[in-house]
Design a protein around this motif. Structure first.
Motif, PDB file in Angstrom:
ATOM      1  N   VAL A 144     -37.380  41.018 122.924  1.00  0.00           N
ATOM      2  CA  VAL A 144     -37.163  41.601 121.602  1.00  0.00           C
ATOM      3  C   VAL A 144     -35.702  41.409 121.172  1.00  0.00           C
ATOM      4  O   VAL A 144     -35.425  41.089 120.010  1.00  0.00           O
ATOM      5  CB  VAL A 144     -37.550  43.094 121.590  1.00  0.00           C
ATOM      6  CG1 VAL A 144     -37.105  43.765 120.287  1.00  0.00           C
ATOM      7  CG2 VAL A 144     -39.049  43.252 121.774  1.00  0.00           C
ATOM      8  N   LYS A 148     -34.619  39.470 117.794  1.00  0.00           N
ATOM      9  CA  LYS A 148     -33.794  40.050 116.727  1.00  0.00           C
ATOM     10  C   LYS A 148     -32.587  39.165 116.413  1.00  0.00           C
ATOM     11  O   LYS A 148     -32.155  39.089 115.258  1.00  0.00           O
ATOM     12  CB  LYS A 148     -33.332  41.447 117.136  1.00  0.00           C
ATOM     13  CG  LYS A 148     -34.450  42.491 117.118  1.00  0.00           C
ATOM     14  CD  LYS A 148     -33.934  43.861 117.528  1.00  0.00           C
ATOM     15  CE  LYS A 148     -35.044  44.916 117.434  1.00  0.00           C
ATOM     16  NZ  LYS A 148     -34.580  46.263 117.847  1.00  0.00           N
ATOM     17  N   THR A 192     -41.795  48.445 123.166  1.00  0.00           N
ATOM     18  CA  THR A 192     -40.649  47.806 122.507  1.00  0.00           C
ATOM     19  C   THR A 192     -41.086  46.578 121.707  1.00  0.00           C
ATOM     20  O   THR A 192     -40.594  46.332 120.603  1.00  0.00           O
ATOM     21  CB  THR A 192     -39.583  47.389 123.533  1.00  0.00           C
ATOM     22  OG1 THR A 192     -40.208  46.619 124.570  1.00  0.00           O
ATOM     23  CG2 THR A 192     -38.902  48.589 124.147  1.00  0.00           C
ATOM     24  N   TYR A 196     -41.343  46.158 117.492  1.00  0.00           N
ATOM     25  CA  TYR A 196     -40.739  45.022 116.806  1.00  0.00           C
ATOM     26  C   TYR A 196     -41.756  44.342 115.888  1.00  0.00           C
ATOM     27  O   TYR A 196     -41.446  44.012 114.736  1.00  0.00           O
ATOM     28  CB  TYR A 196     -40.191  44.010 117.820  1.00  0.00           C
ATOM     29  CG  TYR A 196     -39.702  42.734 117.188  1.00  0.00           C
ATOM     30  CD1 TYR A 196     -38.440  42.652 116.619  1.00  0.00           C
ATOM     31  CD2 TYR A 196     -40.521  41.599 117.152  1.00  0.00           C
ATOM     32  CE1 TYR A 196     -37.995  41.484 116.013  1.00  0.00           C
ATOM     33  CE2 TYR A 196     -40.086  40.422 116.550  1.00  0.00           C
ATOM     34  CZ  TYR A 196     -38.820  40.375 115.986  1.00  0.00           C
ATOM     35  OH  TYR A 196     -38.390  39.218 115.379  1.00  0.00           O
ATOM     36  N   ASP A 199     -42.450  46.570 112.891  1.00  0.00           N
ATOM     37  CA  ASP A 199     -41.316  46.583 111.963  1.00  0.00           C
ATOM     38  C   ASP A 199     -41.256  45.317 111.109  1.00  0.00           C
ATOM     39  O   ASP A 199     -40.669  45.333 110.021  1.00  0.00           O
ATOM     40  CB  ASP A 199     -40.000  46.734 112.736  1.00  0.00           C
ATOM     41  CG  ASP A 199     -39.837  48.117 113.336  1.00  0.00           C
ATOM     42  OD1 ASP A 199     -40.568  49.036 112.923  1.00  0.00           O
ATOM     43  OD2 ASP A 199     -38.991  48.263 114.246  1.00  0.00           O
TER      44      ASP A 199
END
Length: 435
Positions: A144, A148, A192, A196, A199
């Motif tokens: 993740v 990002k 996690t 992600y 989102d």
């Protein structure tokens, strides 16, 4: 006749009724090469040297464990950087020298301090390098963190973090196409990773799920955006299916061959390093083991998709990709190319006897690569058997038909070059004459 002469003469007798002397020609067949060092760390530097003269960025990953390293290729591609490997607790000296050669100023470390220790980080900083660590509490959070750093996702990959083969099959493609690689487990998508994805739900168009239901159950992917599963019965078939799915966007002029498994658990290293170079060249990494003959899907993919002009590159030393595997791939490509030219001759003739003879010769040439190259007795037996069958086929032709066929073959200069190359390779099967 000794073994070497029998095998060397087979290719010529397979298509000609009488002896033909070929002049040396420029090689038109697949070229083979090897990028390998004394260990996985030196191999990663050899790969870097092959692809980069300089690089502002270097991506550094652990050569001892695959967990955090699987998601490294996309961030390397984003920065046009090679992937170099290092032991967890100290910076490998070959790698250190390569960073200097590249004139790098930035290093991106993949994984937490369990993968790359603070000792390594401090040594990098002492070299005057800017160091950025992308690492989480575990491999899933690390994937993740890397995702990002790549920006807003459009297409993502979800693959197992409990094995390395599936992730490495998609890594060069994901890197080239800017797709994040997110890791999951057979127990479900970790929170996690799930957070992600949620989102970024509005921007994710496609989700490529790489691996079968044993590692990624259907129940865990139902909430993903347009999930597209690519899998196979084993890691090698999955690898081939991944390449086949994306082959329209892959340049098959460079094919990197890397080991796909083994008992040591560190066999991921060469394919990981190669993924950055393959992405740079918009190429593929084909996974194999000690014997390509056991991987029918891999061999067929090579035969169907790799052209005679391609460079076939083994990644790692003999322990990773044996010469016999490389030679077999080379032979497969050359035989396919020769057979395509022969098929064109068969298709152009109206003589049914001639057409039948050429098509049987094609079958015999295919059979000539059916056995393991390192089994001399089987190879010899196969060549002898096919030579006898070919002579029987040619004897059925009239003198005029046989002469006509030979003239057509001689007139095809490209085919003659392939046959010359096959003959030269056949001689190399046995480096010394054996009675």
């Amino acid at each position: 006749m000794n073994k070497r002469k029998i095998i060397a003469s087979f290719i010529l007798s397979a298509v000609c009724a009488s002896t033909v002397n070929f002049a040396s020609t420029k090689t038109v067949s697949a070229a083979t090469a090897r990028l390998g060092g004394q260990d996985r760390y030196e191999t990663s530097t050899k790969i870097s040297q092959d692809g980069w003269t300089t690089s502002e960025y270097v991506v550094l990953a652990s050569g001892q464990g695959y967990a955090d390293a699987l998601c490294a290729a996309p961030i390397a591609s984003r920065h046009s950087a090679p992937i170099l490997l290092t032991p967890s607790n100290n910076l490998d000296q070959n790698v250190k020298s390569e960073i200097t050669r590249l004139k790098a100023t930035h290093v991106i470390e993949i994984g937490g301090t369990g993968s790359i220790s603070t000792n390594v980080e401090n040594e990098l900083k002492s070299m005057g390098l800017s160091v950025q660590r992308l690492g989480g509490a575990d491999r899933y959070e690390t994937s993740v963190k890397v995702a990002k750093a790549l920006g807003t996702p459009n297409k993502v990959v979800v693959t197992s973090g409990q094995g390395y083969a599936d992730a490495l099959s998609i890594a060069p493609i994901a890197a080239k196409q800017g797709m994040e690689i997110l890791l999951t487990s057979d127990m479900g998508i970790p929170d996690t990773v799930k957070d992600y994805i949620q989102d970024n739900q509005s921007s994710i168009v496609d989700t490529y799920v790489v691996g079968g239901t044993a590692v990624i159950p259907d129940s865990t992917i139902s909430g993903l955006s347009n999930p597209i599963r690519i899998s196979g019965d084993d890691r090698y078939e999955t690898n081939v299916n991944v390449l086949d799915h994306f082959k329209a966007s892959i340049d098959m002029n460079n094919v990197y061959i890397a080991r796909g498994g083994g008992s040591a658990g560190n066999e991921f290293a060469d394919a990981l390093s190669a993924s950055a170079l393959a992405a740079k060249n918009n190429s593929s990494v084909v996974l194999t083991d000690d014997d390509i003959n056991t991987n029918a899907n891999t061999q067929k993919f090579i035969e169907d998709n790799v052209d005679s002009s391609a460079n076939i590159v083994a990644v790692g030393g003999q322990a990773s990709v044996a010469d016999s595997v490389l030679e077999h791939m080379e032979l497969t490509v050359i035989v396919k190319s020769a057979n395509n030219r022969l098929q064109a001759i068969a298709d152009s003739t109206s003589d049914s006897n001639e057409k039948d003879a050429v098509e049987q010769i094609i079958d015999n040439l295919n059979n000539s690569i059916s056995n393991k190259l390192d089994n001399a007795d089987e190879v010899l037996s196969d060549f002898q058997s096919n030579m006898e069958k070919t002579q029987q086929i040619l004897q059925k032709l009239s003198d005029a038909e046989r002469t006509n066929l030979q003239n057509k073959i001689n007139a095809d200069t490209t085919l003659m070059q392939y046959l010359d190359q096959l003959n030269q390779i056949a001689k190399e099967y046995f480096p010394t004459d054996t009675e």
